[in-house]
Design a protein around this motif. Structure first.
Motif, PDB file in Angstrom:
ATOM      1  N   LEU A 105     -26.902  41.192  50.916  1.00 35.59           N
ATOM      2  CA  LEU A 105     -26.404  42.192  49.975  1.00 35.59           C
ATOM      3  C   LEU A 105     -25.423  41.567  48.997  1.00 35.59           C
ATOM      4  O   LEU A 105     -24.675  40.655  49.354  1.00 35.59           O
ATOM      5  CB  LEU A 105     -25.702  43.330  50.714  1.00 35.59           C
ATOM      6  CG  LEU A 105     -26.561  44.242  51.573  1.00 35.59           C
ATOM      7  CD1 LEU A 105     -25.681  45.249  52.308  1.00 35.59           C
ATOM      8  CD2 LEU A 105     -27.591  44.954  50.721  1.00 35.59           C
ATOM      9  N   THR A 106     -25.400  42.075  47.787  1.00 31.77           N
ATOM     10  CA  THR A 106     -24.410  41.616  46.823  1.00 31.77           C
ATOM     11  C   THR A 106     -23.035  42.107  47.262  1.00 31.77           C
ATOM     12  O   THR A 106     -22.899  43.154  47.896  1.00 31.77           O
ATOM     13  CB  THR A 106     -24.721  42.132  45.412  1.00 31.77           C
ATOM     14  OG1 THR A 106     -24.887  43.539  45.451  1.00 31.77           O
ATOM     15  CG2 THR A 106     -25.968  41.497  44.852  1.00 31.77           C
ATOM     16  N   SER A 107     -22.038  41.349  46.922  1.00 29.90           N
ATOM     17  CA  SER A 107     -20.673  41.666  47.329  1.00 29.90           C
ATOM     18  C   SER A 107     -20.065  42.747  46.444  1.00 29.90           C
ATOM     19  O   SER A 107     -20.563  43.031  45.348  1.00 29.90           O
ATOM     20  CB  SER A 107     -19.801  40.411  47.241  1.00 29.90           C
ATOM     21  OG  SER A 107     -19.649  40.027  45.881  1.00 29.90           O
ATOM     22  N   ALA A 108     -18.969  43.312  46.912  1.00 29.61           N
ATOM     23  CA  ALA A 108     -18.243  44.298  46.111  1.00 29.61           C
ATOM     24  C   ALA A 108     -17.753  43.662  44.812  1.00 29.61           C
ATOM     25  O   ALA A 108     -17.764  44.302  43.763  1.00 29.61           O
ATOM     26  CB  ALA A 108     -17.077  44.864  46.913  1.00 29.61           C
ATOM     27  N   ALA A 109     -17.371  42.396  44.871  1.00 31.57           N
ATOM     28  CA  ALA A 109     -16.915  41.696  43.658  1.00 31.57           C
ATOM     29  C   ALA A 109     -18.060  41.547  42.662  1.00 31.57           C
ATOM     30  O   ALA A 109     -17.867  41.738  41.457  1.00 31.57           O
ATOM     31  CB  ALA A 109     -16.339  40.327  44.019  1.00 31.57           C
ATOM     32  N   ASP A 110     -19.259  41.224  43.163  1.00 31.97           N
ATOM     33  CA  ASP A 110     -20.421  41.124  42.277  1.00 31.97           C
ATOM     34  C   ASP A 110     -20.762  42.476  41.675  1.00 31.97           C
ATOM     35  O   ASP A 110     -21.119  42.566  40.497  1.00 31.97           O
ATOM     36  CB  ASP A 110     -21.645  40.578  43.025  1.00 31.97           C
ATOM     37  CG  ASP A 110     -21.625  39.074  43.174  1.00 31.97           C
ATOM     38  OD1 ASP A 110     -20.836  38.404  42.470  1.00 31.97           O
ATOM     39  OD2 ASP A 110     -22.409  38.559  43.993  1.00 31.97           O
ATOM     40  N   GLN A 111     -20.647  43.521  42.457  1.00 29.36           N
ATOM     41  CA  GLN A 111     -20.923  44.863  41.948  1.00 29.36           C
ATOM     42  C   GLN A 111     -19.956  45.205  40.817  1.00 29.36           C
ATOM     43  O   GLN A 111     -20.373  45.713  39.776  1.00 29.36           O
ATOM     44  CB  GLN A 111     -20.792  45.893  43.053  1.00 29.36           C
ATOM     45  CG  GLN A 111     -21.861  45.772  44.112  1.00 29.36           C
ATOM     46  CD  GLN A 111     -21.527  46.655  45.291  1.00 29.36           C
ATOM     47  OE1 GLN A 111     -21.347  47.853  45.142  1.00 29.36           O
ATOM     48  NE2 GLN A 111     -21.455  46.068  46.460  1.00 29.36           N
ATOM     49  N   GLU A 112     -18.693  44.913  41.016  1.00 31.86           N
ATOM     50  CA  GLU A 112     -17.702  45.203  39.977  1.00 31.86           C
ATOM     51  C   GLU A 112     -17.983  44.391  38.720  1.00 31.86           C
ATOM     52  O   GLU A 112     -17.972  44.913  37.601  1.00 31.86           O
ATOM     53  CB  GLU A 112     -16.294  44.914  40.487  1.00 31.86           C
ATOM     54  CG  GLU A 112     -15.228  45.216  39.459  1.00 31.86           C
ATOM     55  CD  GLU A 112     -13.818  45.001  39.965  1.00 31.86           C
ATOM     56  OE1 GLU A 112     -12.895  45.240  39.164  1.00 31.86           O
ATOM     57  OE2 GLU A 112     -13.613  44.598  41.122  1.00 31.86           O
TER      58      GLU A 112
END
Length: 128
Positions: A105-112
């Protein structure tokens, strides 16, 4: 040299509509679903919003948009129209394979980062 297509009057408007749709869908899902449940779909929507917005920017400023498979060429073409926009597109394209095809899964940082980059590209496209 980048593969390009000439823009018609409907190209920019159509691609802008797509950019706005993808961004709206991404923003909508973040308000109704826990971010990790749909992290990769969110990032993928942001990537598609950014690609469509990049086409709009290139159409407005260069009269052509990228039409090939090579993402580096798309970034280079966009940089000739707007260097700042190209950095946002590059960030999104760096996440494209990971969000769409990786088992991780993509990280929360990548999502932001994806959300900010897509929003920035759509904003630039709207003003182009």
């Amino acid at each position: 040299m980048a593969e390009t297509e000439r823009c018609t009057g409907s190209t920019g408007a159509g691609r802008l509509a797509k950019a706005r749709q993808f961004l709206l869908a991404a923003e909508t899902i973040t308000t109704v679903i826990d971010d990790q449940e749909i992290a990769d779909a969110f990032v993928t929507l942001c990537v598609h919003a950014g690609i469509a917005a990049a086409d709009v920017i290139c159409c407005a400023r260069l009269g052509v948009h990228h039409a090939g498979e090579n993402h580096n060429e798309a970034v280079t073409l966009l940089a000739s129209a707007d260097r700042s926009a190209a950095k946002h597109l590059e960030a999104l394209l760096d996440m494209k394979t990971r969000s769409g095809y990786s088992p991780v899964l993509t990280s929360a940082a990548d999502q932001e980062r994806a959300g900010l980059a897509a929003a920035a590209l759509v904003t630039i496209a709207l003003s182009s």
